[in-house]
Motif scaffolding. Structure first.
Motif, mmCIF file in Angstrom:
data_model
loop_
_atom_site.group_PDB
_atom_site.id
_atom_site.type_symbol
_atom_site.label_atom_id
_atom_site.label_comp_id
_atom_site.label_asym_id
_atom_site.label_seq_id
_atom_site.Cartn_x
_atom_site.Cartn_y
_atom_site.Cartn_z
ATOM 1 N N ASP A 25 -1.911 -22.361 -55.429
ATOM 2 C CA ASP A 25 -2.844 -22.494 -54.310
ATOM 3 C C ASP A 25 -3.243 -21.154 -53.723
ATOM 4 O O ASP A 25 -4.308 -21.024 -53.115
ATOM 5 N N SER A 26 -2.397 -20.162 -53.847
ATOM 6 C CA SER A 26 -2.683 -18.813 -53.368
ATOM 7 C C SER A 26 -1.729 -17.865 -54.078
ATOM 8 O O SER A 26 -0.875 -18.303 -54.847
ATOM 9 N N ARG A 48 -9.176 -21.623 -52.109
ATOM 10 C CA ARG A 48 -7.901 -20.945 -52.331
ATOM 11 C C ARG A 48 -8.082 -19.450 -52.126
ATOM 12 O O ARG A 48 -9.070 -18.878 -52.558
ATOM 13 N N ASP A 49 -7.096 -18.844 -51.487
ATOM 14 C CA ASP A 49 -7.143 -17.400 -51.250
ATOM 15 C C ASP A 49 -6.267 -16.680 -52.261
ATOM 16 O O ASP A 49 -5.099 -17.019 -52.431
ATOM 17 N N PHE A 50 -6.850 -15.681 -52.905
ATOM 18 C CA PHE A 50 -6.122 -14.924 -53.907
ATOM 19 C C PHE A 50 -6.336 -13.431 -53.734
ATOM 20 O O PHE A 50 -7.400 -12.991 -53.288
ATOM 21 N N ASN A 68 -13.238 -15.606 -50.932
ATOM 22 C CA ASN A 68 -11.825 -15.926 -50.766
ATOM 23 C C ASN A 68 -10.910 -15.084 -51.643
ATOM 24 O O ASN A 68 -9.710 -15.330 -51.713
#
Length: 186
Positions: A25-26, A48-50, A68
């Motif tokens: 999810d990240s 989702r933050d990556f 993101n």
């Protein structure tokens, strides 16, 4: 890279779609310079933050449009054939990172020779990635299984997951499962 991105496109598209389903999810990801990585970057979900490290110029370019995603471009000598950065500068950049998940490609992979590629500098980057990532996922077409290239960078056992297309033979699957490897077919 432009020529390779046109080879086995349907298989690569399916592998990219399956890879998206298996991303966390990240977290901190590594996406190497590969046509499948570009496909993933173009389709990465916006929810989702990556933080994504990459040695691929085309991957970084595709990711740059994502709000993101924070992109870490790995420096080094540019290999024009793959549009990837390699050599000592790239290795020094990578040594300072901890990666949650690495998405790797391979020119060839087999139960006898392991993971191989055609360039020593590229192999050095891949070898280091296998050591610094918590989870290593190989994205490779089934047609590459059983082939061997000149530069070995790892063992099948270094991988946590293989995402491949549905043409992987039953005998190849059996050989790979001996390495306690999760196999996802797309």
């Amino acid at each position: 890279m432009a020529e390779r991105s046109k080879i086995k496109t349907a298989e690569k598209e399916r592998i990219a779609a399956a890879a998206l389903e298996h991303l966390p999810d990240s977290g901190v990801l590594f996406m190497e310079a590969a046509s499948i990585s570009v496909m993933i970057a173009e389709r990465l979900p916006n929810d989702r933050d990556f933080l994504i490290a990459t040695n691929g110029l085309l991957v970084a370019q595709a990711l740059s449009a994502r709000k993101n995603v924070e992109v870490l471009m790995i420096g080094g000598r540019l290999r024009s054939r793959s549009m990837s950065t390699v050599d000592d500068w790239a290795l020094e950049n990578l040594r300072s990172l901890h990666l949650d998940t690495a998405l790797l490609g391979s020119l060839a992979y087999s139960s006898t020779a392991g993971l191989t590629t055609g360039d020593a500098a590229d192999a050095a980057v891949k070898r280091l990635i296998l050591r610094i990532a918590e989870t290593n996922i190989l994205l490779a077409e089934a047609a590459k299984y059983g082939a061997i290239s000149v530069c070995r960078y790892g063992d099948i056992g270094d991988l946590d997951m293989l995402i491949t297309d549905d043409s992987l033979s039953d005998s190849a699957r059996e050989e790979l499962l001996e390495y306690d490897l999760e196999i996802v077919t797309a």
